[in-house]
Design an enzyme around this catalytic site. Structure first.
Site: not given
Ligand code: HPA
Length: 234
Positions: A20, A24, A43, A87, A90, A204, A217
């Site tokens: 996403g 990353r 963008r 994909r 997280s 989470d 992470r």
């Protein structure tokens, strides 16, 4: 070039990993790919193409949520001939046995709605992963000694959820975790006859309220990237 991707024809690989977060994408490309080149920065949604064990791979940010992912995946498939789309992201855990840093391989993605909902009208389409990718990812996780859970996830349209009753039903029905993109990815892959999978790291926990400190992470996200790459080329 498309409306949202500035890459030239041929600059996008057949295999695309989709985090996403565009930063990353850069981290994963710099860490895992050889000869990674920036191929998109429209963008700020960075995309890189390089090789992994001699195989061409693109790592392209998808943005957050299904409307954003839908734009990138539509263009990657229609205009750049992407065949395998994984994909890497997280999720929030929804079962006690799923722990922080564990990996979830999403066999199905339940959802209230996707950008594709208009097509199906009263039908509840069941978005599901590509079996070959899912099986290979499970084997790769096992070989690495990474705790991986295989099962259903929930793709939500909201991060700040005002429907605790819905989360309760998801938990009661064994859903492993919640994120915001996989259902649309699986639906588009089904529509265009492509292969898709979501490999997710638990960042989470909706039941315990725990969250992964940001310093922690990177390593667990690294496991996820390697599992996705192994799965793509098995
Ligand atoms: N909800 C939705 N998406 C998420 C979450 C969450 O709790 N955690 C990571 N992605």
């Amino acid at each position: 070039m498309t409306v949202h991707i500035g890459a030239q024809p041929g600059q996008i690989a057949e295999t695309v990993l989709l985090p996403g977060d565009p930063y990353r994408a850069r981290w994963a490309a710099e860490t895992f790919l050889s000869g990674a080149q920036l191929v998109n920065d429209v963008r700020g949604m960075l995309g890189f193409t390089g090789t992994w064990k001699g195989n061409r791979v693109t790592i392209q940010g998808s943005g957050m949520g299904m409307p954003s992912l839908s734009i990138y995946v539509n263009e990657l498939i229609r205009d750049y001939s992407a065949e395998t789309l994984i994909r890497i992201g997280s999720c929030g855990a929804m079962q006690d046995r799923v722990k922080l840093r564990d990996v979830i391989l999403a066999m199905t993605a339940s959802t209230l709605s996707t950008p594709s909902r208009g097509i199906f009208r009263e039908l509840n389409f069941a978005p599901c992963a590509n079996w070959t990718l899912l099986r290979a990812a499970a084997a790769a996780a096992e070989a690495k000694g990474v705790a991986a859970h295989v099962g259903g996830i929930y793709s939500s349209d909201v991060f700040y959820d005002e429907r605790p009753d819905l989360n309760e039903q998801m938990i009661r029905h064994g859903i492993l975790g919640v994120e915001m993109e996989a259902a649309e990815l699986y639906t588009l892959a089904a529509r265009f006859g492509k292969r898709a999978l979501a490999v997710l790291t638990v960042s989470d926990h909706l039941i315990t309220g725990e969250a992964l400190p940001s310093a922690d992470r990177e390593r667990s996200f690294g496991d996820m990237v390697e599992i996705a790459l192994e799965a793509a080329f098995t």
